[in-house]
Design a protein around this motif. Structure first.
Motif: not given
Length: 374
Positions: A195-209
């Motif tokens: 992929c030609n994408i940029i991964v953000s440094e900010e993250s979120t927590t899913l329901k699974s943790g």
């Protein structure tokens, strides 16, 4: 004085069009009437010198003449039977392909290009040569019924039979491999290296943790998907697709893709009520509860362009504590998780669709009534 508005919906199971005409003043048999065009598919309403016309979802059966009933009313309701041949054609089309998958593997090729919907920057490299459809989401639950000889487990004598010990199941998620793209109803699953994408440094927590990161377009920086490991999930509503270099770009709205997901869940699990909520754990205090009342319907309205349209008719409401509701009614209600911004946009779109309906048709008991594009 206001204007006339007309709403018409076709229910294929009874082969009839229900028409609701909202008038600015009360109807009168001397000044209000319905007329049909020569092709029997355009209905006109004339009232107190005003006229309004709408293209019906299907042509009306010959010999049927709509009439205004005695008395006066601000909203007129009539039912019109449609031509039998048209009804049979529409029924046949929907029975042949009731849950059409948008951008499935069969429609993809090594020359297919996937780009950002906003700026058309290519997001998937030419290295991806093979596309495969993912199985339905409940594939793991069905493995016990499909297997004569189940996959080997790490601990054959273990009594615990969760997905990890079985060697299959939700705990053993399907992962992409290099140069191969996997497709489900609403997204493409690929290796990040493809992929030609940029991964953000900010993250979120899913329901699974689990921690999940947003992936963005490298040019306009708009979010296009998510990643939790070495793979990337690119949502179809964030991209456009070009089958070959000479073809045009095509795209699908989030509404259409979510409708396709709901239809697939109805077909595979038999549930017509869904809790739709954020995939982020912190945002799960409330959710959208949807009851798919009519999965397949055609409607026309003087308030919308490009008539007729294919939709599903839904009842909806906001519910608090969705986790508790799912526990109490696990057999009657299914769950669909969406990115928070998509969930918010979906709710706004459904509320806008309610305004298309005549006022008497906007509520059913404690539910609001809306339309979801198919």
């Amino acid at each position: 004085m206001g204007s006339i508005s007309i709403y018409a919906e076709l229910l294929l199971n009874i082969r009839q069009i229900t028409v609701l005409a909202s008038l600015p003043t009360a109807s009168c048999r001397n000044t209000t009437r319905f007329t049909l065009s020569q092709d029997r598919q355009t209905l006109s309403v004339l009232h107190d010198g005003q006229a309004m016309a709408v293209t019906l979802p299907a042509p009306v059966r010959a010999g049927c003449s709509p009439a205004v009933l005695p008395g006066s009313a601000m909203v007129l309701s009539i039912r019109l039977p449609i031509m039998d041949k048209v009804a049979e054609t529409l029924l046949s089309e929907n029975q042949t392909n009731p849950t059409k998958s948008l951008w499935s593997a069969i429609s993809m090729a090594p020359t297919t290009r996937i780009a950002c919907r906003i700026c058309q920057t290519l997001l998937v490299t030419e290295q991806v040569k093979v596309w495969k459809d993912l199985p339905s989401e409940n594939w793991a639950e069905m493995m016990d019924f499909w297997h004569c000889h189940k996959p080997d487990t790490d601990e054959p004598s273990a009594h615990k039979q969760d997905g990890t010990r079985k060697g299959y199941g939700a705990a053993n998620s399907i992962r992409p491999v290099s140069a191969t793209g996997l497709i489900d109803i609403t997204s493409f699953l690929l290796m990040q290296e493809d992929c030609n994408i940029i991964v953000s440094e900010e993250s979120t927590t899913l329901k699974s943790g689990k921690r999940q990161y947003t992936v963005n377009c490298p040019s306009c920086k708009q979010p296009v998907g998510v990643t939790a490991d070495s793979d990337a999930r690119i949502y179809k509503w964030n991209v456009c697709l070009q089958s070959n270099s000479r073809g045009g770009w095509e795209e699908y709205s989030a509404q259409k893709l979510i409708s396709a997901q709901l239809l697939a869940m109805i077909e595979s699990q038999g549930t017509q009520k869904f809790v739709i909520r954020s995939e982020i754990r912190e945002n799960n205090t409330k959710a959208l509860l949807i009851w798919v009342f009519t999965p397949n319907m055609y409607f026309s309205s003087t308030l919308t362009p490009k008539n007729p349209k294919q939709v599903m008719k839904i009842y909806y409401k906001i519910v608090q504590n969705p986790e508790e509701l799912l526990e109490q009614q696990s057999l009657n209600i299914d769950e669909l998780q969406l990115p928070i911004e998509v969930l918010q946009a979906l709710h706004s779109d459904i509320k806008l669709s309610t305004q298309i309906l005549p006022v008497p048709a906007r509520k059913f008991q404690d539910w609001d009534v809306g339309l979801l594009e198919r």
